[in-house]
Scaffold this motif. Sequence first.
Motif, PDB file in Angstrom:
ATOM      1  N   ARG A 146       0.819  -1.206   0.000  1.00 47.69           N
ATOM      2  CA  ARG A 146       0.000   0.000   0.000  1.00 47.69           C
ATOM      3  C   ARG A 146       0.861   1.267   0.000  1.00 47.69           C
ATOM      4  NH1 ARG A 146      -3.228  -3.209   3.717  1.00 47.69           N
ATOM      5  NH2 ARG A 146      -5.224  -3.714   2.728  1.00 47.69           N
ATOM      6  N   ARG A 147       2.056   1.167   0.564  1.00 49.57           N
ATOM      7  CA  ARG A 147       2.930   2.345   0.619  1.00 49.57           C
ATOM      8  C   ARG A 147       3.765   2.508  -0.641  1.00 49.57           C
ATOM      9  NH1 ARG A 147       3.024   4.195   5.800  1.00 49.57           N
ATOM     10  NH2 ARG A 147       1.145   3.443   6.810  1.00 49.57           N
ATOM     11  N   SER A 148       3.780   1.517  -1.506  1.00 48.92           N
ATOM     12  CA  SER A 148       4.523   1.612  -2.769  1.00 48.92           C
ATOM     13  C   SER A 148       3.593   1.198  -3.902  1.00 48.92           C
ATOM     14  CB  SER A 148       5.762   0.715  -2.738  1.00 48.92           C
ATOM     15  OG  SER A 148       6.597   1.037  -1.647  1.00 48.92           O
ATOM     16  N   PRO A 149       2.527   1.953  -4.138  1.00 50.34           N
ATOM     17  CA  PRO A 149       1.477   1.498  -5.056  1.00 50.34           C
ATOM     18  C   PRO A 149       1.922   1.355  -6.501  1.00 50.34           C
ATOM     19  CG  PRO A 149       1.130   3.798  -4.434  1.00 50.34           C
ATOM     20  CD  PRO A 149       2.239   3.275  -3.555  1.00 50.34           C
ATOM     21  N   HIS A 150       2.948   2.114  -6.936  1.00 45.87           N
ATOM     22  CA  HIS A 150       3.352   2.073  -8.327  1.00 45.87           C
ATOM     23  C   HIS A 150       4.373   0.981  -8.627  1.00 45.87           C
ATOM     24  CE1 HIS A 150       1.111   5.612  -9.585  1.00 45.87           C
ATOM     25  NE2 HIS A 150       1.484   6.192  -8.458  1.00 45.87           N
ATOM     26  N   ASN A 151       5.035   0.473  -7.617  1.00 42.19           N
ATOM     27  CA  ASN A 151       5.991  -0.623  -7.829  1.00 42.19           C
ATOM     28  C   ASN A 151       6.105  -1.456  -6.552  1.00 42.19           C
ATOM     29  OD1 ASN A 151       7.918  -2.334  -8.822  1.00 42.19           O
ATOM     30  ND2 ASN A 151       9.451  -0.765  -9.256  1.00 42.19           N
ATOM     31  N   PRO A 152       5.028  -2.125  -6.147  1.00 42.01           N
ATOM     32  CA  PRO A 152       5.080  -2.888  -4.896  1.00 42.01           C
ATOM     33  C   PRO A 152       6.047  -4.067  -4.956  1.00 42.01           C
ATOM     34  CG  PRO A 152       3.045  -3.332  -6.095  1.00 42.01           C
ATOM     35  CD  PRO A 152       3.710  -2.191  -6.797  1.00 42.01           C
ATOM     36  N   ALA A 153       6.267  -4.629  -6.158  1.00 42.06           N
ATOM     37  CA  ALA A 153       7.149  -5.793  -6.268  1.00 42.06           C
ATOM     38  C   ALA A 153       8.572  -5.444  -5.832  1.00 42.06           C
ATOM     39  CB  ALA A 153       7.149  -6.321  -7.696  1.00 42.06           C
ATOM     40  N   LYS A 154       9.045  -4.263  -6.199  1.00 38.94           N
ATOM     41  CA  LYS A 154      10.402  -3.854  -5.819  1.00 38.94           C
ATOM     42  C   LYS A 154      10.515  -3.692  -4.313  1.00 38.94           C
ATOM     43  CE  LYS A 154      13.893  -0.294  -6.724  1.00 38.94           C
ATOM     44  NZ  LYS A 154      14.199   0.946  -7.494  1.00 38.94           N
ATOM     45  N   ALA A 155       9.500  -3.062  -3.713  1.00 37.47           N
ATOM     46  CA  ALA A 155       9.518  -2.872  -2.266  1.00 37.47           C
ATOM     47  C   ALA A 155       9.465  -4.210  -1.540  1.00 37.47           C
ATOM     48  CB  ALA A 155       8.338  -1.991  -1.854  1.00 37.47           C
ATOM     49  N   MET A 156       8.613  -5.119  -2.007  1.00 40.03           N
ATOM     50  CA  MET A 156       8.510  -6.440  -1.383  1.00 40.03           C
ATOM     51  C   MET A 156       9.801  -7.227  -1.540  1.00 40.03           C
ATOM     52  SD  MET A 156       4.632  -7.519  -2.474  1.00 40.03           S
ATOM     53  CE  MET A 156       3.221  -6.520  -1.988  1.00 40.03           C
ATOM     54  N   ALA A 157      10.474  -7.046  -2.672  1.00 37.98           N
ATOM     55  CA  ALA A 157      11.740  -7.759  -2.889  1.00 37.98           C
ATOM     56  C   ALA A 157      12.794  -7.333  -1.872  1.00 37.98           C
ATOM     57  CB  ALA A 157      12.241  -7.498  -4.308  1.00 37.98           C
ATOM     58  N   ARG A 158      12.827  -6.048  -1.550  1.00 39.46           N
ATOM     59  CA  ARG A 158      13.793  -5.571  -0.553  1.00 39.46           C
ATOM     60  C   ARG A 158      13.521  -6.199   0.806  1.00 39.46           C
ATOM     61  NH1 ARG A 158      13.810   0.950  -1.866  1.00 39.46           N
ATOM     62  NH2 ARG A 158      14.932   0.839  -3.863  1.00 39.46           N
ATOM     63  N   LEU A 159      12.259  -6.261   1.185  1.00 36.02           N
ATOM     64  CA  LEU A 159      11.918  -6.892   2.458  1.00 36.02           C
ATOM     65  C   LEU A 159      12.256  -8.377   2.441  1.00 36.02           C
ATOM     66  CD1 LEU A 159       8.478  -5.260   3.331  1.00 36.02           C
ATOM     67  CD2 LEU A 159      10.667  -4.839   4.421  1.00 36.02           C
TER      68      LEU A 159
END
Length: 221
Positions: A146-159
Amino acid sequence: MFCLPAWGWLPAPAPLPAGAAGEHGNTLARRAWWLLIGAYFCAGFGYVVSATFIVAILDRLPVLQGQGPWIWVLVGAAAVPSSFVWDRVAAGIGQVRALMLAYGLQIVSIVLPALSTGTALNLLSAVLFGATFVGIVSLTLALIGRRSPHNPAKAMARLTLSYGAAQIIAPAMTGYLVTATGNYRGALWITAAVMTLGVGLLWAFMRCDAAPATSAGQRGN
């Protein structure tokens, strides 16, 4: 092998409108990012120790010797509804508070085998583990999505990188401690301490994440 066609079918991130990258691409401050990454590392630490060694720990109990596969049935039965349940909990108290609660219950599941050799408490440990680890993952990924709506996959990959790093470090530490001491208590207490650190990081994340909204409200007034 099957990852190759899946990789090809994965859609590219939607292009950002001009000037929107800073405003909408990532709504988390850098400090909040690192706090969440650290908290998720702690979650990975707690998960992998329980997932890797729970059968070995419970199989040492006289009543449960040779019943290792049934422990996983118990864990799985608790895990099946957990994502839905934690989603409802988050709707009531907020995602970060729900995460803190899930971390707390998983700490209990880690500590119980260190405190007791009783069958009932150790079975409760397995149930609590099953009921929390899926919820922690789903809540964290939903939060960051929800905090990275335009590229959630990249944010999830970092986590996921931090979660995966914990899954390399924690078993090595546990194996060393078990070899040195002949039991799992030390490793369990360290794992509980790491998860407690994770709760603290989530609390700091919640405070840090709320600060920009508070500042914006004050400026608006």
